[in-house]
Each structure stands twice: as structure tokens, then as C-alpha cells.
Design a protein around this motif. Structure first.
Motif, PDB file in Angstrom:
ATOM      1  N   ARG A  91       1.126  -1.244   0.496  1.00 38.27           N
ATOM      2  CA  ARG A  91      -0.052  -0.607  -0.332  1.00 38.27           C
ATOM      3  C   ARG A  91       0.838   1.041  -0.240  1.00 38.27           C
ATOM      4  O   ARG A  91       0.776   2.348  -0.854  1.00 38.27           O
ATOM      5  CB  ARG A  91      -0.892   0.045   1.544  1.00 38.27           C
ATOM      6  CG  ARG A  91      -2.072   1.107   1.462  1.00 38.27           C
ATOM      7  CD  ARG A  91      -2.863   1.108   2.823  1.00 38.27           C
ATOM      8  NE  ARG A  91      -3.910   2.135   2.639  1.00 38.27           N
ATOM      9  CZ  ARG A  91      -4.214   2.447   3.842  1.00 38.27           C
ATOM     10  NH1 ARG A  91      -5.015   1.432   4.602  1.00 38.27           N
ATOM     11  NH2 ARG A  91      -5.152   3.910   3.948  1.00 38.27           N
ATOM     12  N   TYR A 124      -6.085  -1.954   3.037  1.00 44.79           N
ATOM     13  CA  TYR A 124      -7.318  -2.035   3.581  1.00 44.79           C
ATOM     14  C   TYR A 124      -7.646  -2.918   4.096  1.00 44.79           C
ATOM     15  O   TYR A 124      -8.623  -3.558   2.887  1.00 44.79           O
ATOM     16  CB  TYR A 124      -7.696  -0.573   3.164  1.00 44.79           C
ATOM     17  CG  TYR A 124      -7.953  -0.315   1.934  1.00 44.79           C
ATOM     18  CD1 TYR A 124      -9.123  -0.433   1.666  1.00 44.79           C
ATOM     19  CD2 TYR A 124      -7.159  -0.085   0.625  1.00 44.79           C
ATOM     20  CE1 TYR A 124      -9.639  -1.027   0.421  1.00 44.79           C
ATOM     21  CE2 TYR A 124      -7.379  -0.535  -0.383  1.00 44.79           C
ATOM     22  CZ  TYR A 124      -9.000  -0.892  -0.982  1.00 44.79           C
ATOM     23  OH  TYR A 124      -9.278  -0.863  -2.702  1.00 44.79           O
ATOM     24  N   ARG A 151     -12.417  -4.496   4.422  1.00 44.22           N
ATOM     25  CA  ARG A 151     -13.131  -3.568   3.030  1.00 44.22           C
ATOM     26  C   ARG A 151     -14.042  -4.554   3.682  1.00 44.22           C
ATOM     27  O   ARG A 151     -15.060  -4.927   3.400  1.00 44.22           O
ATOM     28  CB  ARG A 151     -12.536  -4.802   2.207  1.00 44.22           C
ATOM     29  CG  ARG A 151     -12.368  -6.104   2.258  1.00 44.22           C
ATOM     30  CD  ARG A 151     -11.981  -7.001   0.919  1.00 44.22           C
ATOM     31  NE  ARG A 151     -13.394  -7.047  -0.245  1.00 44.22           N
ATOM     32  CZ  ARG A 151     -13.953  -7.672  -0.782  1.00 44.22           C
ATOM     33  NH1 ARG A 151     -14.084  -8.957  -0.109  1.00 44.22           N
ATOM     34  NH2 ARG A 151     -15.098  -8.259  -1.253  1.00 44.22           N
ATOM     35  N   ASP A 211      -6.354  -5.712  -5.905  1.00 44.02           N
ATOM     36  CA  ASP A 211      -7.953  -4.906  -6.040  1.00 44.02           C
ATOM     37  C   ASP A 211      -8.458  -4.876  -5.239  1.00 44.02           C
ATOM     38  O   ASP A 211      -9.697  -6.066  -4.887  1.00 44.02           O
ATOM     39  CB  ASP A 211      -8.595  -4.885  -7.308  1.00 44.02           C
ATOM     40  CG  ASP A 211      -9.839  -4.742  -7.571  1.00 44.02           C
ATOM     41  OD1 ASP A 211     -10.416  -3.484  -6.407  1.00 44.02           O
ATOM     42  OD2 ASP A 211     -10.586  -5.242  -7.425  1.00 44.02           O
ATOM     43  N   TYR A 219       0.124   0.796  -3.934  1.00 44.18           N
ATOM     44  CA  TYR A 219      -0.553  -0.512  -4.758  1.00 44.18           C
ATOM     45  C   TYR A 219      -1.409  -0.706  -4.781  1.00 44.18           C
ATOM     46  O   TYR A 219      -2.163  -0.093  -2.586  1.00 44.18           O
ATOM     47  CB  TYR A 219       0.038  -2.228  -4.745  1.00 44.18           C
ATOM     48  CG  TYR A 219       1.500  -1.902  -5.616  1.00 44.18           C
ATOM     49  CD1 TYR A 219       1.200  -2.050  -6.905  1.00 44.18           C
ATOM     50  CD2 TYR A 219       2.606  -1.511  -5.884  1.00 44.18           C
ATOM     51  CE1 TYR A 219       2.614  -2.344  -7.898  1.00 44.18           C
ATOM     52  CE2 TYR A 219       3.853  -2.169  -5.968  1.00 44.18           C
ATOM     53  CZ  TYR A 219       3.704  -1.941  -7.538  1.00 44.18           C
ATOM     54  OH  TYR A 219       4.531  -1.930  -8.623  1.00 44.18           O
ATOM     55  N   ASP A 220      -2.648  -1.722  -4.850  1.00 39.37           N
ATOM     56  CA  ASP A 220      -4.248  -1.507  -4.321  1.00 39.37           C
ATOM     57  C   ASP A 220      -4.779  -2.027  -3.780  1.00 39.37           C
ATOM     58  O   ASP A 220      -5.017  -3.104  -3.565  1.00 39.37           O
ATOM     59  CB  ASP A 220      -5.614  -1.317  -5.459  1.00 39.37           C
ATOM     60  CG  ASP A 220      -6.552  -0.608  -4.884  1.00 39.37           C
ATOM     61  OD1 ASP A 220      -6.772  -0.941  -3.735  1.00 39.37           O
ATOM     62  OD2 ASP A 220      -7.805  -1.307  -5.953  1.00 39.37           O
TER      63      ASP A 220
END
Length: 405
Positions: free
Chosen positions: A233, A241, A243, A295, A237-238
Motif C-alpha cells: 500500500r 485496507y 473491506r 484490487d 498498490y491497491d
């Protein structure tokens, strides 16, 4: 290197009070056998074979939790490991306990009730305070020596760990001796070649602290687990975190460590190996994303990618010393075991000094058919292992050193 007396220094025919760490998983009220029993069995068996009268203390769970149960089952499990009966008394320092201690014959072993069922055991307080408790003041006069074998609890200031060394001659058991030597090796040993550390697990804050402290002693950090997601992160990059509203794995640890992560990436980027990609579940099967495909809004990542396993492999095999702290993925699910098992197998097949430890990571050795003898040391410590790696004091160890001096 700190030095303390061990059970080799005991006089003959002693009545000894021995602190173990038998804290175990509890399933449907049943205590589960684990590596801690087999490790502590060496100390207990040796003391009994030498003809000492052996009284054991240990804890299980914490008040209010499902794992907070009696140690009556633990006596049977430990007894199977040493092929000797271990008596149990449902008391800690009352009349029943004192009578059972007095009745012991040479070579006999007695386990007292869960230490945390005593109000004096918790909370953490100064050793001088704990030494003055009724728990310690009542039991200590019954013994010739105190032996601490609970390295994995040595970071705690509980009565059974820090009170008795001030009231009795204090010694280290075999687990304490071997764990301390292995887990302080980074600080106390010189290695001729490359030193590698693989860091993973869910407690990213712990391993980030280790990386910050040991940056001068480690040549390469190979990242997995939650820490790898947070470093990815920070690298743009995604991933990294939360979700799910009911699961806090990332956001709090990111908030607490963002500055340190960014500084480590800036100052030590050549030492830090990030995953080339991560694995997730797709219709019940393992699937993978490269870094650019990550993602986190739509996927839960459970392991490092196969490409990452291949990247880390030569780094491990070309090392003179390898330390593993935490699993690189959710190895309990076979489809996400590639990272952890790949790393552990590479360590086992490499002629190097090695320490595998942290949480349940060592379970992967047995789970996937590997031999513990192929590793320099497999640690049963969690919090104490982290403390040792980061150079923090371990009260249980420091008091043994003081006693020796």
C-alpha cells in the motif's frame, strides 16, 4: 550475552517449584496437546529422573474467556509425554496444595491449579510487589529452588514468573535455556554470510518494530502476511485496507505504522523484498493477481503469489542464517499454504542457522509433514520472541540473571 544458572547447577534431592507455559487451545472444553507439552516434558522428566520432588505451576487462558479452565487435563497430557504419572491438586497455595507438596516423594511430580485462578497472579506489577503477595510468601518456604521454564511468558510480570526469583534461588529450565539462546542469536552471534528474515503473520505492528530495530543486522527482509499488504500500500498498490466492517486487520495498523513503513521503504528499500503478487479465492479455487492487478475493494488476499515464492527461494537458500517470524499466508487452508510451506521447506533444505517462530507458524512444520530436526530451532514463544528480537527486556529472564549474580 546474559547468563543465568540452569538445572545443571541444582544441588541433589531438592524440592523444586517449576513454572511452565502449558497454555493451549481449548476445544469444547477439552485442552489440546501441542508442542509446549513435549518441550517442557524434557525439563520435567529430567528433574524427576534426577530424584527431585517436582511441583509444577502453569496458567491457562484468562478470566472471562472460554479457554480459562482447570489444569486437571494438562496433568494427563504432560504425563503421557514423560511416561510418568503427574499428580494434580485443585488448589494453588491453600491447605490442599501444601499437604500435597509435603507428601511428595523423590521423583514424584505434582501440578498445581491454574495460577490465574489466584487473585495475586494478575495484574502485572513490579517483582518486589509480586514477591510480597500471599501466593509467593506461602509457597516459597516449601521449596529449595525455583525454576523458570516458561520463556514464552517471560515478558509478563506475574507473580509466578517474577515473584519467586526474589524469594528462592532461581534457575532456568531446558526450554528457557534453548529458547533464549536461539531467539537472541541475531543480537549475540556473528554470521559469515547473508542473514535473511521472513516476516508475516497478522500482527504487522510487531514485525514492523522488528524490521526497524534489526535493520543493521539483517541483509534481506522477505515480506508476507499483513505487513506485506501494508508495505505494498505504501508503495502505491491497491491493497492493505479493510473491506469488511467487522474485521479490523489493516486500517488501524496502517494508521499506527504508516510513518515507519514509509521511512523504512525510503531508507532500506534495497533490503526489503515485496511480494510480486498475492493470491485470493475465486469460485473455490486459488487465483492470483500481480501487483498491478491488486484490487483490495473486491478481493481478500490470503497468500503471496507463486512467483513470489520463487523469488524468495534463492534468497533463503543462499543465506547463512534465516529467521522466520509469522506465516506468509493462511497456511491452514491448503490452497493458500504455498508461501509459508515454500519458505519453511527452503529453510529446512538449507544448511544454515535457522529459527522458526511466531504464533502458530511452527504448526506448519507438522501439518505439512516436515521434520523439526531440519531446523536450528523451532520457537514456541510469541510475545517473548518479539521482545527478544527487538531488544526489549524480558523480566523473567532478567531476574534469572540477577539471581545468578
Amino acid at each position: 550475552m546474559a547468563s543465568f544458572n540452569t538445572i545443571d547447577d541444582l544441588d541433589d534431592a531438592q524440592r523444586v517449584l517449576v513454572r511452565l507455559d502449558l497454555n493451549s487451545p481449548v476445544e469444547d472444553g477439552e485442552a489440546q496437546d501441542n508442542r509446549r507439552f513435549s518441550r517442557h516434558a524434557e525439563t520435567v522428566g529430567e528433574l524427576a529422573d534426577e530424584g527431585h520432588r517436582v511441583v509444577l505451576m502453569a496458567h491457562q487462558g484468562r478470566p472471562g474467556r472460554d479457554t480459562f479452565v482447570s489444569l486437571d487435563q494438562h496433568a494427563g497430557i504432560l504425563g503421557e509425554h514423560i511416561d510418568r504419572e503427574i499428580q494434580f491438586v485443585d488448589d494453588i497455595y491453600g491447605d490442599d496444595a501444601l499437604d500435597a507438596i509435603e507428601a511428595l516423594e523423590p521423583g514424584e511430580v505434582l501440578l498445581l491449579e491454574n495460577t490465574r485462578m489466584s487473585d495475586d497472579e494478575l495484574p502485572e506489577e513490579a517483582p518486589e510487589v509480586k514477591a510480597d503477595t500471599e501466593f509467593v510468601q506461602t509457597l516459597a518456604p516449601q521449596f529449595d529452588a525455583y525454576i523458570n521454564d516458561a520463556y514464552s511468558a517471560a515478558h509478563r510480570k506475574h507473580a509466578s514468573l517474577v515473584g519467586f526469583p526474589l524469594a528462592l534461588p532461581a534457575f532456568a529450565g531446558r526450554v528457557m535455556e534453548t529458547e533464549y539462546e536461539a531467539n537472541t542469536a541475531i543480537a549475540n552471534r556473528e554470521f559469515d554470510g547473508q542473514v535473511t528474515m521472513l516476516v508475516g503473520g497478522t500482527k504487522a505492528t510487531d514485525v514492523i518494530g522488528v524490521m526497524e530495530t534489526l535493520g543493521e543486522k539483517i541483509d534481506t527482509f522477505c515480506l508476507g502476511g499483513i505487513a506485506s499488504h501494508l508495505f505494498l500500500r505504501a508503495a502505491g498498490y491497491d491493497v492493505g485496507y479493510d473491506r469488511h466492517e467487522d474485521l479490523d486487520l489493516y486500517d488501524t495498523q496502517w494508521a499506527n505504522n504508516e510513518d515507519v513503513i514509509r521511512r523504512l521503504l525510503d531508507e532500506r528499500r534495497d533490503q526489503i523484498e515485496l511480494p510480486e503478487g498475492l493470491a485470493y479465492e475465486d469460485d473455490g479455487e486459488r487465483a492470483e493477481h500481480t501487483r498491478e492487478q491488486l484490487d483490495a475493494a473486491n478481493h481478500d488476499y490470503m497468500d503471496i503469489s507463486e512467483e513470489t515464492v520463487e523469488k524468495y527461494d534463492p534468497t533463503i537458500r543462499n543465506s547463512d542464517a534465516v529467521f522466520l517470524k509469522g506465516a506468509l499466508g493462511v497456511f491452514e487452508e491448503e490452497q493458500f499454504s504455498a508461501g509459508t510451506v515454500g519458505a519453511v521447506k527452503a529453510i529446512a533444505e538449507t544448511d544454515c542457522f535457522s529459527v522458526v517462530g511466531g504464533g502458530d507458524t511452527s504448526r506448519s512444520i507438522e501439518m505439512y509433514g516436515m521434520d523439526e530436526a531440519d531446523f536450528g530451532h523451532v520457537s514456541i514463544a510469541g510475545g517473548a520472541y518479539i521482545r527478544a528480537l527487538t531488544g526489549d527486556d524480558l523480566p523473567g529472564v532478567e531476574l534469572l540473571v540477577d539471581a545468578a549474580n
